[in-house]
Design a protein around this motif. Structure first.
Motif, PDB file in Angstrom:
ATOM      1  N   TRP A 138      25.713   0.983  -3.097  1.00  0.00           N
ATOM      2  CA  TRP A 138      25.329   0.465  -1.778  1.00  0.00           C
ATOM      3  C   TRP A 138      25.977   1.299  -0.685  1.00  0.00           C
ATOM      4  CZ3 TRP A 138      26.988  -5.090  -3.502  1.00  0.00           C
ATOM      5  CH2 TRP A 138      26.107  -5.513  -4.511  1.00  0.00           C
ATOM      6  N   VAL A 139      27.257   1.617  -0.873  1.00  0.00           N
ATOM      7  CA  VAL A 139      27.924   2.475   0.105  1.00  0.00           C
ATOM      8  C   VAL A 139      27.280   3.858   0.083  1.00  0.00           C
ATOM      9  CG1 VAL A 139      30.154   3.342   0.873  1.00  0.00           C
ATOM     10  CG2 VAL A 139      30.030   1.186  -0.371  1.00  0.00           C
ATOM     11  N   GLY A 140      26.806   4.230  -1.119  1.00  0.00           N
ATOM     12  CA  GLY A 140      26.157   5.525  -1.267  1.00  0.00           C
ATOM     13  C   GLY A 140      24.963   5.684  -0.339  1.00  0.00           C
ATOM     14  N   ILE A 141      24.248   4.580  -0.061  1.00  0.00           N
ATOM     15  CA  ILE A 141      23.090   4.672   0.846  1.00  0.00           C
ATOM     16  C   ILE A 141      23.551   5.155   2.216  1.00  0.00           C
ATOM     17  CG2 ILE A 141      21.311   3.348   2.034  1.00  0.00           C
ATOM     18  CD1 ILE A 141      21.150   1.510  -0.350  1.00  0.00           C
ATOM     19  N   LEU A 142      24.598   4.514   2.747  1.00  0.00           N
ATOM     20  CA  LEU A 142      25.117   4.925   4.055  1.00  0.00           C
ATOM     21  C   LEU A 142      25.640   6.359   4.005  1.00  0.00           C
ATOM     22  CD1 LEU A 142      27.007   1.706   5.182  1.00  0.00           C
ATOM     23  CD2 LEU A 142      24.787   2.567   5.947  1.00  0.00           C
ATOM     24  N   GLY A 143      26.387   6.645   2.930  1.00  0.00           N
ATOM     25  CA  GLY A 143      26.962   7.985   2.786  1.00  0.00           C
ATOM     26  C   GLY A 143      25.884   9.048   2.756  1.00  0.00           C
ATOM     27  N   SER A 144      24.798   8.763   2.042  1.00  0.00           N
ATOM     28  CA  SER A 144      23.752   9.778   1.930  1.00  0.00           C
ATOM     29  C   SER A 144      23.103  10.032   3.284  1.00  0.00           C
ATOM     30  CB  SER A 144      22.707   9.354   0.907  1.00  0.00           C
ATOM     31  OG  SER A 144      21.997   8.245   1.374  1.00  0.00           O
ATOM     32  N   ILE A 145      22.951   8.957   4.077  1.00  0.00           N
ATOM     33  CA  ILE A 145      22.359   9.160   5.408  1.00  0.00           C
ATOM     34  C   ILE A 145      23.310   9.987   6.280  1.00  0.00           C
ATOM     35  CG2 ILE A 145      21.529   7.995   7.487  1.00  0.00           C
ATOM     36  CD1 ILE A 145      20.692   5.673   5.677  1.00  0.00           C
ATOM     37  N   LEU A 146      24.617   9.711   6.139  1.00  0.00           N
ATOM     38  CA  LEU A 146      25.603  10.488   6.894  1.00  0.00           C
ATOM     39  C   LEU A 146      25.548  11.963   6.488  1.00  0.00           C
ATOM     40  CD1 LEU A 146      28.205  10.606   8.713  1.00  0.00           C
ATOM     41  CD2 LEU A 146      29.489  10.321   6.599  1.00  0.00           C
ATOM     42  N   PHE A 147      25.558  12.231   5.155  1.00  0.00           N
ATOM     43  CA  PHE A 147      25.512  13.607   4.668  1.00  0.00           C
ATOM     44  C   PHE A 147      24.222  14.288   5.122  1.00  0.00           C
ATOM     45  CE2 PHE A 147      28.626  14.283   0.961  1.00  0.00           C
ATOM     46  CZ  PHE A 147      29.579  13.504   1.577  1.00  0.00           C
ATOM     47  N   GLY A 148      23.107  13.532   5.016  1.00  0.00           N
ATOM     48  CA  GLY A 148      21.829  14.090   5.445  1.00  0.00           C
ATOM     49  C   GLY A 148      21.852  14.406   6.931  1.00  0.00           C
ATOM     50  N   GLY A 149      22.463  13.507   7.700  1.00  0.00           N
ATOM     51  CA  GLY A 149      22.553  13.716   9.137  1.00  0.00           C
ATOM     52  C   GLY A 149      23.323  14.984   9.473  1.00  0.00           C
ATOM     53  N   LEU A 150      24.444  15.203   8.763  1.00  0.00           N
ATOM     54  CA  LEU A 150      25.238  16.401   9.007  1.00  0.00           C
ATOM     55  C   LEU A 150      24.420  17.649   8.709  1.00  0.00           C
ATOM     56  CD1 LEU A 150      28.632  15.359   7.435  1.00  0.00           C
ATOM     57  CD2 LEU A 150      28.119  15.692   9.843  1.00  0.00           C
ATOM     58  N   TYR A 151      23.564  17.553   7.680  1.00  0.00           N
ATOM     59  CA  TYR A 151      22.783  18.716   7.284  1.00  0.00           C
ATOM     60  C   TYR A 151      21.738  19.077   8.340  1.00  0.00           C
ATOM     61  CZ  TYR A 151      20.115  21.880   4.350  1.00  0.00           C
ATOM     62  OH  TYR A 151      19.475  22.979   3.853  1.00  0.00           O
ATOM     63  N   VAL A 152      21.106  18.034   8.927  1.00  0.00           N
ATOM     64  CA  VAL A 152      20.019  18.333   9.866  1.00  0.00           C
ATOM     65  C   VAL A 152      20.491  18.428  11.312  1.00  0.00           C
ATOM     66  CG1 VAL A 152      18.244  17.318   8.416  1.00  0.00           C
ATOM     67  CG2 VAL A 152      19.419  15.884  10.071  1.00  0.00           C
ATOM     68  N   LEU A 153      21.742  18.023  11.565  1.00  0.00           N
ATOM     69  CA  LEU A 153      22.250  17.951  12.936  1.00  0.00           C
ATOM     70  C   LEU A 153      22.041  19.235  13.754  1.00  0.00           C
ATOM     71  CD1 LEU A 153      23.719  16.101  14.935  1.00  0.00           C
ATOM     72  CD2 LEU A 153      25.866  17.071  14.136  1.00  0.00           C
ATOM     73  N   PRO A 154      22.362  20.424  13.204  1.00  0.00           N
ATOM     74  CA  PRO A 154      22.252  21.645  14.016  1.00  0.00           C
ATOM     75  C   PRO A 154      20.880  21.825  14.658  1.00  0.00           C
ATOM     76  CG  PRO A 154      23.294  22.146  11.933  1.00  0.00           C
ATOM     77  CD  PRO A 154      22.881  20.720  11.873  1.00  0.00           C
ATOM     78  N   GLN A 155      19.826  21.348  13.982  1.00  0.00           N
ATOM     79  CA  GLN A 155      18.485  21.523  14.545  1.00  0.00           C
ATOM     80  C   GLN A 155      18.278  20.655  15.782  1.00  0.00           C
ATOM     81  OE1 GLN A 155      16.179  20.353  11.170  1.00  0.00           O
ATOM     82  NE2 GLN A 155      17.276  21.817   9.875  1.00  0.00           N
TER      83      GLN A 155
ATOM     84  N   GLY B 117      18.923  12.870   3.227  1.00  0.00           N
ATOM     85  CA  GLY B 117      19.948  12.170   2.458  1.00  0.00           C
ATOM     86  C   GLY B 117      19.478  11.681   1.106  1.00  0.00           C
ATOM     87  N   ILE B 118      18.169  11.447   0.976  1.00  0.00           N
ATOM     88  CA  ILE B 118      17.643  10.923  -0.292  1.00  0.00           C
ATOM     89  C   ILE B 118      17.949  11.866  -1.449  1.00  0.00           C
ATOM     90  CG2 ILE B 118      15.509  10.280  -1.497  1.00  0.00           C
ATOM     91  CD1 ILE B 118      16.477   8.268   0.569  1.00  0.00           C
ATOM     92  N   VAL B 119      17.978  13.180  -1.170  1.00  0.00           N
ATOM     93  CA  VAL B 119      18.313  14.140  -2.231  1.00  0.00           C
ATOM     94  C   VAL B 119      19.678  13.789  -2.812  1.00  0.00           C
ATOM     95  CG1 VAL B 119      18.606  16.570  -2.789  1.00  0.00           C
ATOM     96  CG2 VAL B 119      17.055  15.913  -0.967  1.00  0.00           C
ATOM     97  N   TYR B 120      20.643  13.559  -1.887  1.00  0.00           N
ATOM     98  CA  TYR B 120      22.004  13.228  -2.342  1.00  0.00           C
ATOM     99  C   TYR B 120      22.038  11.853  -3.001  1.00  0.00           C
ATOM    100  CZ  TYR B 120      22.924  16.740   1.265  1.00  0.00           C
ATOM    101  OH  TYR B 120      22.908  17.853   2.023  1.00  0.00           O
ATOM    102  N   LEU B 121      21.231  10.927  -2.445  1.00  0.00           N
ATOM    103  CA  LEU B 121      21.302   9.551  -2.931  1.00  0.00           C
ATOM    104  C   LEU B 121      20.888   9.471  -4.403  1.00  0.00           C
ATOM    105  CD1 LEU B 121      21.944   6.672  -2.310  1.00  0.00           C
ATOM    106  CD2 LEU B 121      19.642   6.334  -1.449  1.00  0.00           C
ATOM    107  N   PHE B 122      19.795  10.148  -4.764  1.00  0.00           N
ATOM    108  CA  PHE B 122      19.373  10.138  -6.169  1.00  0.00           C
ATOM    109  C   PHE B 122      20.509  10.670  -7.051  1.00  0.00           C
ATOM    110  CE2 PHE B 122      14.764  10.032  -4.908  1.00  0.00           C
ATOM    111  CZ  PHE B 122      14.429   8.939  -5.686  1.00  0.00           C
ATOM    112  N   GLY B 123      21.069  11.822  -6.653  1.00  0.00           N
ATOM    113  CA  GLY B 123      22.160  12.405  -7.439  1.00  0.00           C
ATOM    114  C   GLY B 123      23.334  11.454  -7.536  1.00  0.00           C
ATOM    115  N   CYS B 124      23.636  10.796  -6.418  1.00  0.00           N
ATOM    116  CA  CYS B 124      24.791   9.889  -6.368  1.00  0.00           C
ATOM    117  C   CYS B 124      24.578   8.690  -7.277  1.00  0.00           C
ATOM    118  CB  CYS B 124      25.019   9.458  -4.921  1.00  0.00           C
ATOM    119  SG  CYS B 124      26.214   8.143  -4.744  1.00  0.00           S
TER     120      CYS B 124
END
Lengths: 320, 374
Positions: free
Chosen positions: A253-270, A13-20
């Motif tokens: 601040w909301v972006g922190i939670l959002g980025s973890i959610l987005f990151g979670g979706l990305y890694v979930l399949p594994q 998620g940190i990748v998205y967080l920096f961009g966000c």
């Protein structure tokens, strides 16, 4: 398993967080920068250049000095990304070029530049550099689950969290932040107030781009372990970051939670016991969820989740 | 510090008019300069003689004329497909996804019917029609979903269509994998025998080129001569005005994107039946984005778009030849040069629209002297 999923989610998620964070600062100044994917690629390229510069100066034989390599790579990533931002700022703020078109061009340019120079670059020291960047606290394993969950990350992860919090404070509680919001909401009023609209827009774009560029650096040197970045799909991450700004309602601040959610979706399949073919479908999840989020936020149309009023509109004083 | 009144160094005025000839000369010279600079950078990077590189570039670009024309037409086709949407200020970034969905369904149909089609030759035409219809339907669906949400809830279409691109690409990866399942290695599904292929007339690329040219002519007339085209322009210029005069903006948005979908569907069908006979998630590259830039910078004029598309296709093919001869990456160099050229065009646009007057005394003196001399 859930613990390790969260760790993986944060580290992606940190990748998205920096961009966000970067895009939020830029959009608060009234500029919609669709060049974020390109800028993140430039940041990644800058980081790679930084690694090579470091090893050129300090040699490869000695132990890597973590503080110095972090400093050099962050500096270069920030500079490269800010240079991309400079092009965008000059074209849109000074030359009144269309923001979307300029952003798209910057994306084409940045992605091309990263892949072109990235494939012709010396990759020898990337893994060494990445190992130094990846872990800030070397003792985390001794601290059990606490160390695993909170201390196992690299410096850039903590930097992202700190930046997100600071940006949130800056936008909401400081005078300069208020002025920046004024520029984004109504540059005309801000101008009449004596705020230097051009300077605010330039600085917001430069700093925002620099921060977004760190996302590219983070992905290449931390998350993907310094493997060659020609195949990296930083472009897709860039677009997701822009979507995350909408999801976070322009609140880092909301972006922190959002980025973890987005990151979670990305890694979930594994983390699910599914076949390769089902993984292909799960790979779509981040994008589908983003679409759903876009729809929900627009259907709800809440008053406190609106973009800055003059987002995407160039300011030209003589216009009426 | 004195308290003197501070004047900015440059003042910018909006121009009332700018002669067309001057504009064309300015733009062309800017592009040429940007191209020469890119070639210089290129020469520096690969440490070769710039004239050798230019030679490789030009000979590479014209080596396969049909390919060159096809690539120009594809760029033009993507651009033309999104023109009505953009005229409406609907930022359709999803041309890639819309085309890919068309290709996807056409390939699936070809995959299931090709053996049958080969055995009974006369059915090939029917299968082609089936592919075309299916492609168009899928592309319309892909284009209209974001449009519906845009029309009813003002959902941000830029990001929506971008995400639809990635979803479409992911679906292609999935279907490729699913159809190839059972084989030793996962690979792109390719329809090798002629079933469901477009017949070859003159050249493999001839029919696609003709179809895209016809599409261009159609869009020109649609936008310039029909009531629909007029409505699209009004909605784009000012949605409130359109509403006040009684136009159904929601219907217009959805209808226009359906048209967009039809055209993307046709291109997707051409990819499947005539150009590639296979699909993969990155088959369109950055065509969808480049098309946006082309359409916008040509002010949506189909004739200029055709010229620009040709120039860019020339550039891309030439550069990829340079890349392969000197072994530097693949198509990435082309994207860098395209980026540089578009940046320069954006800069030149500024000088077309605005006039800059300097307030630096030294410069003004120089200018005045010059005027006196003249």
């Amino acid at each position: 398993m859930i613990g390790s999923l969260i760790v993986a989610a944060i580290s992606m998620g940190i990748v998205y967080l920096f961009g966000c964070i970067g895009e939020t600062i830029i959009e608060k100044g009234g500029n919609l920068n669709l060049g974020i994917p390109g800028i993140m690629c430039l940041g990644a390229l800058g980081g790679a250049v930084g690694v090579n510069v470091y090893f050129k100066i300090f040699g490869t034989e000695k132990q890597v000095i973590v503080v110095l390599i972090l400093l050099v790579t962050i500096l270069f990533a920030f500079l490269f990304a800010a240079l991309g931002g400079m092009i965008y700022a000059f074209l849109t703020v000074s030359l009144h070029a269309n923001q979307n078109v300029t952003g798209l061009t910057l994306t084409t340019f940045g992605v091309g530049l990263m892949k072109f120079f990235g494939s012709n670059m010396n990759h020898d020291n990337f893994t060494t550099a990445s190992n130094a960047i990846k872990k800030l606290f070397t003792f985390y394993e001794k601290l059990g689950w606490f160390g695993e969950n909170f201390l196992s990350y690299g410096f850039l992860v903590y930097l992202a969290f700190i930046l997100a919090i600071l940006t949130g404070v800056f936008i909401k509680y400081t005078r300069t932040g208020l002025f920046l919001r004024a520029v984004g909401e109504s540059p005309k009023t801000a101008d009449a107030q004596g705020i230097n609209v051009t300077a605010y827009k330039y600085l917001a774009i430069l700093i925002g781009s620099g921060i977004a560029g760190l996302g590219g650096l983070y992905y290449v040197m931390d998350r993907s372990g310094g493997t060659t970045f020609v195949e990296a799909s930083i472009e897709a991450f860039g677009w997701l970051s822009v979507a995350l700004v909408i999801f976070s309602m322009w609140k880092p601040w909301v972006g922190i939670l959002g980025s973890i959610l987005f990151g979670g979706l990305y890694v979930l399949p594994q983390y699910l016991h599914i076949s390769n073919i089902q993984i292909k479908l799960f790979d779509l999840l981040p994008y589908v969820v983003t679409v759903v989020i876009l729809i929900i936020t627009s259907v709800l149309d809440a008053k406190n989740s609106q973009p800055p009023a003059s987002l995407g509109v160039n300011y030209y004083r003589e216009d009426r | 510090m004195t308290n003197k009144h501070h004047e900015p160094l440059f003042t910018v005025f909006k121009r009332n008019s700018f002669s067309t000839v001057k504009g064309i000369i300015l733009r062309i010279s800017v592009v040429v300069i940007a191209f020469i600079i890119s070639m210089l950078i290129c020469a520096l990077v690969i440490k070769e003689n710039i004239f050798d590189i230019m030679g490789t570039f030009f000979s590479g670009a014209v080596a396969r004329p049909w390919k060159l024309i096809l690539d120009s037409c594809l760029l033009l086709g993507f651009g033309i497909a999104i023109v009505p949407a953009f005229k409406m200020k609907y930022w359709n970034m999803g041309a890639n996804g819309q085309v890919i969905m068309g290709t996807l369904i056409a390939i699936v149909i070809m995959y299931h019917t090709h053996t049958f089609a080969e055995q009974s030759g006369f059915n090939n035409f029917l299968i082609l029609m089936l592919e075309l219809l299916a492609s168009i339907t899928f592309s319309i669906i892909w284009a209209v979903i974001p449009a519906i949400f845009k029309a009813f809830f003002k959902t941000n279409e830029t990001l929506f269509t971008l995400m639809m691109n990635y979803i479409a690409a992911g679906l292609v990866a999935y279907v490729n994998y699913a159809l190839a399942a059972g084989k030793k290695e996962a690979q792109d599904v390719t329809i090798l025998n002629q079933g469901g292929w477009m017949p070859v007339v003159i050249d493999k690329y001839f029919i696609p080129i003709v179809i895209i040219v016809l599409m261009t002519v159609f869009v020109y007339f649609y936008m310039a001569k029909t009531k629909h085209g007029y409505e699209v322009t009004v909605v784009g210029d000012s949605a409130p005005t359109a509403r006040y005069v009684g136009m159904h903006t929601k219907t217009i948005i959805i209808r226009t994107l359906a048209l967009n979908g039809i055209m993307c569907g046709i291109i997707g069908f051409l990819y499947a039946s005539a150009i590639n006979h296979s699909m993969n998630p990155t088959m369109c590259g950055a065509l969808g984005f480049t098309a946006v830039l082309i359409a916008w910078l040509s002010s949506f004029n189909p004739l200029i778009m055709a010229g620009v598309s040709f120039g860019l296709a020339f550039l891309t093919i030439g550069t990829s030849k340079v890349s392969s001869v000197y072994r530097i990456g693949n198509n990435d160099l082309a994207n860098v040069i395209i980026g540089l050229i578009f940046f320069s065009i954006l800069i030149s646009e500024f000088f077309v629209r605005y006039e800059v007057k300097s307030n630096i005394k030294f410069l003004n003196k120089f200018k005045k002297n010059k005027e006196v001399e003249e």
